[in-house]
Design a protein around this motif. Structure first.
Motif, PDB file in Angstrom:
ATOM      1  N   SER A 152      24.785  42.045  54.211  1.00 17.30           N
ATOM      2  CA  SER A 152      25.699  43.140  54.536  1.00 17.30           C
ATOM      3  C   SER A 152      26.102  43.967  53.323  1.00 17.30           C
ATOM      4  O   SER A 152      26.515  45.116  53.456  1.00 17.30           O
ATOM      5  N   GLY A 153      26.039  43.361  52.150  1.00 18.53           N
ATOM      6  CA  GLY A 153      26.556  44.032  50.964  1.00 18.53           C
ATOM      7  C   GLY A 153      28.059  43.965  50.868  1.00 18.53           C
ATOM      8  O   GLY A 153      28.661  44.553  49.956  1.00 18.53           O
ATOM      9  N   ASN A 154      28.703  43.248  51.801  1.00 17.08           N
ATOM     10  CA  ASN A 154      30.158  43.136  51.795  1.00 17.08           C
ATOM     11  C   ASN A 154      30.621  42.067  50.811  1.00 17.08           C
ATOM     12  O   ASN A 154      29.901  41.119  50.510  1.00 17.08           O
ATOM     13  N   HIS A 155      31.839  42.232  50.329  1.00 15.56           N
ATOM     14  CA  HIS A 155      32.432  41.274  49.398  1.00 15.56           C
ATOM     15  C   HIS A 155      33.177  40.178  50.163  1.00 15.56           C
ATOM     16  O   HIS A 155      33.463  40.306  51.357  1.00 15.56           O
ATOM     17  N   TRP A 156      33.506  39.121  49.456  1.00 21.36           N
ATOM     18  CA  TRP A 156      34.180  37.979  50.080  1.00 21.36           C
ATOM     19  C   TRP A 156      34.976  37.230  49.029  1.00 21.36           C
ATOM     20  O   TRP A 156      34.808  37.418  47.816  1.00 21.36           O
ATOM     21  N   LEU A 157      35.846  36.356  49.499  1.00 20.53           N
ATOM     22  CA  LEU A 157      36.625  35.492  48.617  1.00 20.53           C
ATOM     23  C   LEU A 157      36.731  34.121  49.269  1.00 20.53           C
ATOM     24  O   LEU A 157      37.096  34.010  50.440  1.00 20.53           O
ATOM     25  N   GLY A 158      36.399  33.069  48.512  1.00 16.67           N
ATOM     26  CA  GLY A 158      36.485  31.706  49.028  1.00 16.67           C
ATOM     27  C   GLY A 158      37.654  30.953  48.407  1.00 16.67           C
ATOM     28  O   GLY A 158      37.855  31.015  47.186  1.00 16.67           O
ATOM     29  N   GLY A 187      44.734  38.216  40.594  1.00 22.15           N
ATOM     30  CA  GLY A 187      43.659  38.297  39.617  1.00 22.15           C
ATOM     31  C   GLY A 187      42.413  37.500  39.956  1.00 22.15           C
ATOM     32  O   GLY A 187      41.600  37.216  39.061  1.00 22.15           O
ATOM     33  N   LEU A 188      42.222  37.125  41.209  1.00 19.82           N
ATOM     34  CA  LEU A 188      41.032  36.368  41.581  1.00 19.82           C
ATOM     35  C   LEU A 188      39.847  37.316  41.781  1.00 19.82           C
ATOM     36  O   LEU A 188      39.921  38.257  42.576  1.00 19.82           O
ATOM     37  N   ALA A 189      38.773  37.078  41.081  1.00 22.80           N
ATOM     38  CA  ALA A 189      37.571  37.902  41.218  1.00 22.80           C
ATOM     39  C   ALA A 189      36.910  37.621  42.564  1.00 22.80           C
ATOM     40  O   ALA A 189      36.852  36.477  43.015  1.00 22.80           O
ATOM     41  N   VAL A 190      36.420  38.664  43.199  1.00 20.20           N
ATOM     42  CA  VAL A 190      35.786  38.498  44.492  1.00 20.20           C
ATOM     43  C   VAL A 190      34.387  37.920  44.338  1.00 20.20           C
ATOM     44  O   VAL A 190      33.848  37.806  43.229  1.00 20.20           O
ATOM     45  N   ASP A 191      33.794  37.521  45.466  1.00 20.67           N
ATOM     46  CA  ASP A 191      32.449  36.944  45.527  1.00 20.67           C
ATOM     47  C   ASP A 191      32.350  35.620  44.786  1.00 20.67           C
ATOM     48  O   ASP A 191      31.289  35.273  44.230  1.00 20.67           O
ATOM     49  N   HIS A 192      33.456  34.877  44.780  1.00 25.44           N
ATOM     50  CA  HIS A 192      33.481  33.548  44.159  1.00 25.44           C
ATOM     51  C   HIS A 192      34.395  32.638  44.974  1.00 25.44           C
ATOM     52  O   HIS A 192      35.252  33.101  45.735  1.00 25.44           O
ATOM     53  N   TYR A 193      34.201  31.334  44.774  1.00 24.84           N
ATOM     54  CA  TYR A 193      35.125  30.337  45.309  1.00 24.84           C
ATOM     55  C   TYR A 193      36.143  29.983  44.236  1.00 24.84           C
ATOM     56  O   TYR A 193      35.812  29.850  43.054  1.00 24.84           O
TER      57      TYR A 193
END
Length: 624
Positions: free
Chosen positions: A527-533, A604-610
């Motif tokens: 999708s090219g969408n970002h996420w946060l775990g 301050g949490l970077a996206v695309d990471h757990y």
């Protein structure tokens, strides 16, 4: 699971002609609808959602039900579940699967177990069978479900397995020989003397002492030698499985965690349903729908107990205490509001009062699986419950809670568009999943008929994907055709667990079937969408079921609820994944911890990471 007698009708040539014309028109209409629907979904621009990667994964497993003995029992019908959890702490989800069983002995009248399996995740969708080396190769009873929790607060996930006339608890300990981990059965030492037919279970800390208690769901009072009636169904007058109304339901059990490695059965004192009519032998009487005793098989069941198949624990009213939702087959669902205080577990059954006991017309349903989500971003969890054929799935939309903190639900199946998928499925495992990481959770359900000969139907049925519109009025639209090849084929599906098997932020699926190979589906949608775990850890390894997490970004707030159990007889990834769409940053993450009610804010949490957030520690750790 109720069966209605269907009588054949004469066919005349003119009726056949009209039927063919109507069928052709229906097919054309369905094709047009699916085409228009697919054109409106962005998933068509980038391909299928899931790819079947089982063949190259190293996982070769089939749940066996014993059909070859020819007994035609309900025991064969309900199948088994899957548990996804990181048993060895290497950051990758491993796969545990229940094995089912068979009928052995000289007369094929002894119920025995088929092997369960644990597959270690090696990365890149490769798995290794480690069942024997971790000590899980001695499970010898007919199994159905798997629940996971750190019951002794030592920092390692333990395993509970349910099944016919037994449960088994395995403690996760250090293997002094290999330096790795292994499982040791501690059922007897823990005091779990459960000899009823158990299907699903879940862990949750009900009174806030930090140690998770256990709710065990029981199904029916059935026995192969004494309580296995013969049922013949029209129109072909062939024998098949007897539906659940031919048997008495069983009471469910709650075990309090004593904090010393043992449990105590407190079912009679904690508020579980125990108010049914009893016969001279002390056992529940069968009653009809008017509440009067009856000896007629199939006439009715004891309303105080439930033909339990699925259970889920989470906080439904924002008081930090996990409540319990139970899906019962052809008896009212249960909903237990948690009114416990420190050191005293007390539940109040309120399914009718809160609106989740039946369908919108007050009818009992053949309920089998449970999913939960804040699908409309209201900040409250709603329930999706899978049902039997000729019944629509049930969506119980949470409308918040009253001043006394009692939640309120409305039956929203029709208003949410879920009736459009028809009433043709026997549905089991289910989940709310944001497949495209766009910030809105969709629904997946897997299906499979239970009868062998009824109407000449076969076990397999198609799975279903329901796309969340993401705007008011919130409606779901079927988009199964975008699921990939697995979703274009029929299956005998039962349990389903979801989780991110390769830590790429896209949720994968593991599905167990009856007499059909287990399937691993990789989410390949680009999708090219970002996420946060987010992974939560309680202070001193305390149980955190009942906590919730709120993520705020440019597109708004999203809420996820830390829960236990759900789907059907399965345990899914405990981590929470938030789809962010095109938002490339998160403004704030707020954790509301269970029981103590403490609020912890993180920025301050970077996206695309757990990220692992530990209670009381404001320095999250990258965990991927």
């Amino acid at each position: 699971m109720v069966v209605s007698e269907i009588r054949s009708r004469p066919r005349w040539r003119i009726v056949a002609t009209v039927a063919l014309i109507a069928l052709a028109g229906s097919i054309a209409a369905i094709g047009l609808i699916r085409y228009l629907s697919s054109r409106s979904l962005k998933s068509n621009e980038t391909g299928d959602y899931f790819a079947d990667v089982t063949a190259d994964s190293g996982v070769e497993f089939v749940y066996r039900n014993g059909v070859e003995a020819g007994h035609l029992t309900l025991l064969e019908s309900i199948g088994g579940g899957v548990a996804l959890f990181d048993y060895d702490g290497d950051g990758l989800l491993d796969i545990f699967v229940c094995g089912g069983g068979f009928f052995g002995g000289p007369k094929n009248d002894q119920i025995q177990g088929s092997p369960c399996k644990l597959y270690k995740n090696l990365g890149n969708f490769k798995f290794k069978d480690v069942t024997a080396e971790v000590g899980l190769d001695k499970i010898d009873f007919y199994t159905h479900g798997a629940a996971v929790a750190d019951y002794d607060k030592d920092g390692w996930p333990d395993l509970l397995v349910t099944g016919y006339h037994r449960v088994a608890l395995f403690r996760n300990v250090k293997d002094e020989n290999s330096g790795g981990r292994k499982f040791v059965e501690v059922t007897d030492q823990a005091g779990l003397h459960d000899d009823l037919w158990s299907t699903s279970a879940c862990f949750m800390d009900l009174d806030g002492n930090g140690y998770p208690d256990i709710y065990v769901v029981h199904y029916l009072d059935w026995d192969l030698k004494k309580k296995n009636p013969t049922c013949i169904y029209a129109p072909h007058n062939r024998r098949d499985l007897c539906d659940p109304l031919h048997f008495l339901p069983l009471p469910h059990t709650l075990y309090r965690n004593n904090g010393d490695g043992t449990f105590t059965d407190i079912s009679d004192t904690c508020g579980l349903r125990r108010d049914g009519k009893l016969g001279p032998d002390g056992k529940p009487l069968r009653v009809n729908r008017d509440g009067q005793p009856t000896d007629i098989p199939g006439e009715g069941t004891d309303p105080a107990h439930g033909n339990g198949l699925a259970v889920m624990a989470l906080d439904t009213n924002n008081d930090g205490k996990p409540d319990i939702m139970v899906a019962n087959d052809l008896t009212n669902n249960f909903f237990y509001l948690n009114e416990s205080t420190p050191g005293n577990i007390m539940l109040k059954e309120m399914a009718v009062a809160v609106g989740v006991a039946t369908d919108g017309d007050g009818m009992r349903m053949g309920n089998m699986g449970i999913a939960q989500a804040d699908y409309d971003r209201s900040g409250a969890p709603s329930f999706f419950v899978t049902t039997f054929e000729r019944q629509s799935p049930s969506l119980y939309h949470c409308r918040g809670h009253r001043r006394d903190r009692v939640p309120r639900f409305e039956y929203a199946t029709e208003s949410a568009g879920l009736s459009a998928i028809g009433r043709k499925y026997v549905s089991w495992g289910t989940a709310f999943i944001d497949i495209e990481n766009r910030g809105w959770q969709d629904i997946i359900e897997v299906n499979g008929q239970i009868f062998y000969h009824y109407l000449d139907r076969m076990h397999p049925q198609y799975p279903v994907i329901l796309h969340n519109s993401g705007n008011k009025p919130f409606r779901f639209r079927e988009c199964t055709d975008k699921g990939g090849p697995f979703f274009q084929q029929t299956h005998s599906s039962r349990g389903m667990a979801y989780g991110d098997l390769d830590n790429d932020g896209r949720i994968d699926l593991v599905i167990s079937h009856v007499n059909e190979p287990l399937v691993i589906l990789r989410n390949v949608y680009n999708s090219g969408n970002h996420w946060l775990g987010i992974e939560l850890k309680g202070a001193d390894h305390r149980d955190i079921i009942g906590s919730r997490v709120i993520v705020e970004s440019a597109q708004g707030k999203q809420t996820r609820f830390v829960h236990s159990g759900g789907s059907y007889a399965s345990t899914s990834d405990p981590r929470l994944v938030f789809g962010l769409g095109k938002d490339d940053k998160v403004d704030k993450v707020t954790v509301m911890w269970s029981h103590n009610g403490k609020e912890q804010k993180v920025q301050g949490l970077a996206v695309d990471h757990y990220w692992r957030i530990t209670e009381g520690n404001n320095k999250p750790e990258r965990n991927d």
